[in-house]
Scaffold this active site. Structure first.
Site, PDB file in Angstrom:
ATOM      1  N   GLU A  75      22.424  26.075 -10.491  1.00 38.06           N
ATOM      2  CA  GLU A  75      21.979  25.056  -9.544  1.00 38.06           C
ATOM      3  C   GLU A  75      22.528  25.434  -8.180  1.00 38.06           C
ATOM      4  O   GLU A  75      23.653  25.913  -8.056  1.00 38.06           O
ATOM      5  CB  GLU A  75      22.479  23.666  -9.936  1.00 38.06           C
ATOM      6  CG  GLU A  75      22.060  22.598  -8.937  1.00 38.06           C
ATOM      7  CD  GLU A  75      22.440  21.181  -9.352  1.00 38.06           C
ATOM      8  OE1 GLU A  75      21.954  20.230  -8.725  1.00 38.06           O
ATOM      9  OE2 GLU A  75      23.217  21.032 -10.306  1.00 38.06           O
TER      10      GLU A  75
ATOM     11  N   ASN B 157      16.079  15.378 -15.574  1.00 39.52           N
ATOM     12  CA  ASN B 157      17.501  15.722 -15.595  1.00 39.52           C
ATOM     13  C   ASN B 157      18.335  14.461 -15.398  1.00 39.52           C
ATOM     14  O   ASN B 157      18.251  13.818 -14.352  1.00 39.52           O
ATOM     15  CB  ASN B 157      17.816  16.709 -14.462  1.00 39.52           C
ATOM     16  CG  ASN B 157      19.310  16.932 -14.286  1.00 39.52           C
ATOM     17  OD1 ASN B 157      19.936  17.641 -15.055  1.00 39.52           O
ATOM     18  ND2 ASN B 157      19.901  16.312 -13.262  1.00 39.52           N
ATOM     19  N   GLU B 158      19.080  14.079 -16.406  1.00 41.44           N
ATOM     20  CA  GLU B 158      20.082  13.004 -16.285  1.00 41.44           C
ATOM     21  C   GLU B 158      19.519  11.692 -15.748  1.00 41.44           C
ATOM     22  O   GLU B 158      20.183  11.002 -14.978  1.00 41.44           O
ATOM     23  CB  GLU B 158      21.245  13.453 -15.394  1.00 41.44           C
ATOM     24  CG  GLU B 158      22.092  14.547 -15.968  1.00 41.44           C
ATOM     25  CD  GLU B 158      23.343  14.817 -15.137  1.00 41.44           C
ATOM     26  OE1 GLU B 158      23.617  14.060 -14.192  1.00 41.44           O
ATOM     27  OE2 GLU B 158      24.053  15.789 -15.438  1.00 41.44           O
TER      28      GLU B 158
ATOM     29  N   CYS C 144      20.708  17.970 -10.072  1.00 43.11           N
ATOM     30  CA  CYS C 144      20.329  16.902  -9.145  1.00 43.11           C
ATOM     31  C   CYS C 144      19.291  17.351  -8.135  1.00 43.11           C
ATOM     32  O   CYS C 144      18.636  16.499  -7.524  1.00 43.11           O
ATOM     33  CB  CYS C 144      21.572  16.372  -8.442  1.00 43.11           C
ATOM     34  SG  CYS C 144      22.671  15.421  -9.520  1.00 43.11           S
TER      35      CYS C 144
END
Length: 825
Positions: free
Chosen positions: A57, A379-380, A247
């Protein structure tokens, strides 16, 4: 540093053959006895070649200023306050003469909207990353720029530092035509990490995409990767590369970069922005507080995976934001567009060169497909129901057109809790192939949860452990992660993929730690955690050989400690504190009518007694702990009145307080006043023991009651039981797993000894016929050892051990990870 020979086993002496040393032995009395029993005839889980991988990332300047080898920062003058409040279009540039950044119809193209208008006789100088542009004597650096000049001009390109010239300057003639790309090569005459690149123009000119690349990139590829960083990834031999986030994927606008959407600069990471010629790739804000040039894009990620023999695993937005934003996009047309983008991504990766997106890939230099087999959606996400409704749209479309592609879901940002449970139930009910779990917990948690996947349903969705770390880069962190990884391997029939996170950190631009690989503009180094990951990735094996081990003899003492009060980005008032033992005898009482002399302030913030209450008044302060009582207290009741005055969160009531890094606290109204949880801090690292959704009201007084009995804790809010937990999982420091490498015929005995005592161990290999000599790799160091640019305290030591038999004894050093490769006959 002195080199110390280490005696391995009871009778044989190791021959140290690699750099690094094993620390001196613990005293003779610091030895604990264990036994490992292996059953080679039993069938354990098959381990896939893709078991361990890496997650990239763009955090901590991992891409621009990191893995992406470009040496010029803000090369296309696109920096803006959308990226960082301190940015301007000339960030990292200085001007001598006249220059301005322009956004008008004279731009290079519609997606590269800003350019530099440089006056006659003027120059601009770029400061690069960290301390400057790094160059090495004798190496070549390729300069390029897009330029136009109405009357033509001559550009002078030079490299220098405070000590003078770093390369012979080059002249570049710019014609009177429109935008064109111009190139030259500079050869460094000195090594420097403080270089500056200057471009001067004899006449007025427009400049864009000012670039300087080392010729010596990874595998010599243009627009390539920084060689030392890519080589550190390759040395892990990862089975997969997950990218690009994180993120970056599930935050920001889901719109594209176009006039129709207002050229939004805070967008989710969308793959189509990142392919094609670099000068046409759309700039974007990075969630972590800087700019993304997208010079490192999807094509480069696919090439990296292919170059290192890893499976590519891209992550696409699910149109539900996370990472604190937590919003679901309700736009059917936009959802359909993103679903189609995902189908187009599969075509870009796998389609024939004659297809629409396969043609784009081919034009970029790769006519053959990339063999994509897995895609992750989302994602999350903290909104599991909203996420899953959209996930199903993606999965249905992919399965209809590409049934060969496995679509991966996720379970939110934590290892447990309401979001986790809801997400897992949705995934199970829908028979999802694989679920991505993420967690960042304390070293204690990793020691306690080696058995996490023992009880997972063997017929349910498989697990992708996409992000995990133990909150530090000391060897102790690596040890506890290694202990946990033995449990991952033992459960390789459930845990199919696992990757530590994050991968990279530029030491001068850190937003998150710990990280696997650290670097600056001229050097890179492996963390202790990296050495653990490398040891496991390079010695996986093909199947688990069932084995058992005895545990560490110990008794679980009751929870002991003083009591505490704290806040986090909130002001709060406390009153009527009362602590009594299990028999009702008073241990502490304080209504603050006589001040707060019984309390010790160990955190931040500002505490004072106001109107008979103990008040923390700094609304921005975090972890403002005050404590009272005896650290030896156990089996007690803590009661207190708590009132939120102002701020983002609620209040924190602590118990079992031993010191500033070891305690429990009830976090009531945490996480921006959305969750209530009990967290345990061990040596400064926190993990969540129990969590529920919940918030607190400003100005309302709450009665908080915590009952501690042995290792059982029950919590009451306003007289109602909120929840309870029992903290009785042993933090077992001795863990092992055994695998078989079919190619070499070796048993690989992997042992982690995460304690200060050596582990004298009887190893019983059952009926296996084995050679007497084993190849040994050992990581051993002080628990607080940390690798740095100048010191490698944690490094593998290779040796041989001659005492192998069907049953033999081996003493594993204190604080060590040891792999024994034993050849079967």
């Amino acid at each position: 540093m002195s080199r110390t020979r280490w005696r391995l086993g009871l009778s044989a002496t190791a021959l140290l053959v690699a750099a690094g040393t094993i620390p001196p032995s613990a005293h003779a009395e610091d030895v604990t006895d264990y036994a490992i029993t292996v059953d080679p005839s039993a069938r354990g889980a098959t381990i896939d070649d893709t078991m361990y991988g890496v997650f990239f990332e763009d955090i901590n300047r991992a891409a621009d200023g990191g893995l992406y080898a470009e040496l010029v920062q803000n090369r296309s003058f696109e920096y803006s306050t959308a990226d960082n409040a301190s940015y301007t279009p000339l960030t990292s540039w200085t001007v001598d003469g006249t220059a301005r950044v322009v956004d008008d119809g004279g731009r290079l193209n519609e997606r590269n909207r800003s350019y530099l208008d440089l006056g006659a006789g003027s120059s601009v100088t770029n400061a690069g990353y960290n301390t400057g542009v790094h160059v090495e004597t004798g190496k070549k650096y390729d300069f390029s720029v897009w330029a136009r000049a109405a009357a033509g001009t001559t550009l002078t390109v030079s490299l220098q530092d405070s000590g003078g010239t770093l390369a012979t300057a080059r002249k570049v003639d710019v014609s009177k035509n429109g935008w064109a790309r111009y190139r030259t090569t500079l050869t460094a005459t000195r090594t420097s990490s403080d270089g500056r690149l200057t471009v001067a123009s004899s006449a007025a000119a427009a400049l864009d995409m000012v670039s300087l690349f080392p010729r010596d990139t990874y595998r010599g590829e243009p627009n390539g990767l920084r060689k030392d960083l890519a080589e550190r990834i390759a040395a892990l031999h990862p089975g997969f590369v997950r990218f690009p986030g994180g993120c970056l994927v599930n935050t920001g606008s889901m719109e594209d970069y176009s006039a129709a959407s207002g050229h939004q600069r805070k967008r989710s990471y969308q793959w189509k922005d990142t392919v094609g010629p670099v000068e046409t790739r759309a700039t974007n804000s990075n969630f972590w507080g800087y700019n993304q040039s997208y010079g490192l894009g999807y094509y480069e990620y696919f090439r990296l995976a292919e170059d290192i023999g890893a499976m590519p695993l891209p992550v696409v937005p699910a149109l539900v934001t996370g990472c604190g934003q937590n919003k679901a996009v309700a736009d059917d047309a936009l959802l359909k567009r993103h679903v189609q983008d995902t189908l187009d991504l599969i075509e870009f990766a796998n389609g024939p060169a004659s297809s629409t997106w396969g043609k784009v890939r081919a034009r970029m230099g790769h006519p053959k497909p990339f063999h994509l087999t897995h895609i992750e959606v989302g994602n999350e996400e903290n909104l599991p129901n909203e996420f899953f409704a959209r996930f199903k749209e993606f999965r249905a479309a992919v399965q209809a057109k590409h049934p060969e592609i496995q679509v991966i879901s996720n379970s939110g940002p934590d290892d447990s809790g309401t979001t986790f449970d809801t997400a897992w139930q949705l995934n199970r009910d829908a028979k999802v192939d694989m679920v991505d779990e993420h967690y960042y917990n304390s070293p204690q948690w990793f020691l306690q949860n080696n058995d996490r996947y023992d009880s997972y349903d063997r017929n349910g969705p498989k697990v992708f452990l996409g992000e995990y770390a133990s909150q530090g880069n000391t060897f102790k962190n690596g040890l506890t992660e290694a202990a946990f990884m033995t449990g991952l391997e033992r459960n390789a029939d459930v845990v199919k993929l696992a990757s530590y996170a994050p991968l990279f950190a530029n030491e001068d631009y850190v937003q998150w730690r710990p990280d696997l690989i650290w670097f600056n503009n001229h050097a890179s180094w492996n963390s202790a955690n990296y050495e653990v990951q490398k040891l496991f990735m390079n010695n996986v094996g093909d199947r688990v050989v069932p084995s058992t081990a005895t545990g560490t003899p110990s008794l679980l003492a009751p929870i002991t400690g003083a009591v505490g009060l704290s806040t986090w980005a909130t002001t709060a008032a406390y009153d009527d504190v009362r602590v009594t033992d299990a028999d009702g005898r008073e241990l502490l009482t304080d209504d603050f009518s006589s001040g707060a002399s019984k309390w010790t302030h160990t955190g931040g913030g500002s505490w004072s007694v106001q109107d008979g209450q103990y008040v923390q008044t700094d609304v921005n302060a975090e972890n403002t702990m005050v404590s009272a009582g005896d650290p030896s207290w156990h089996d007690y009741d803590l009661k207190v009145k708590a009132t939120k005055k102002a701020g983002k969160e609620g209040f924190l009531v602590a118990f079992g307080v031993k010191d500033t890094g070891n305690y429990y606290w009830w976090n009531i109204g945490g996480w921006n006043n959305t969750q209530t949880a009990v967290e345990q801090a061990v040596d400064g690292g926190k993990s969540t023991l129990i969590s529920k959704a919940g918030s607190v009201e400003t100005g309302r007084a709450y009665d908080v009651d915590v009952k501690v009995r042995g290792r059982q804790v029950t919590l009451y809010l306003d007289g109602q039981e909120w929840g309870s937990f029992r903290d009785d999982k042993p933090a077992e420091p001795f863990r092992q797993v055994v695998t078989e490498d079919r190619r070499t015929g070796e048993l690989i005995v992997k042992v982690v000894n995460a304690q200060d005592a050596a582990a004298r161990t009887t190893v019983d290999l059952g009926r296996a016929k084995v050679a007497s000599k084993a190849r040994v790799t050992t990581l051993a160091a002080a628990p607080d050892a940390v690798n740095s640019e100048t010191s490698t305290a944690v490094a593998p030591v290779r040796s041989t051990f001659d005492g192998v038999a069907g049953k033999f004894t081996y003493t594993f050093p204190a604080n060590s990870v040891t792999f024994l490769r034993i050849r079967q006959r």
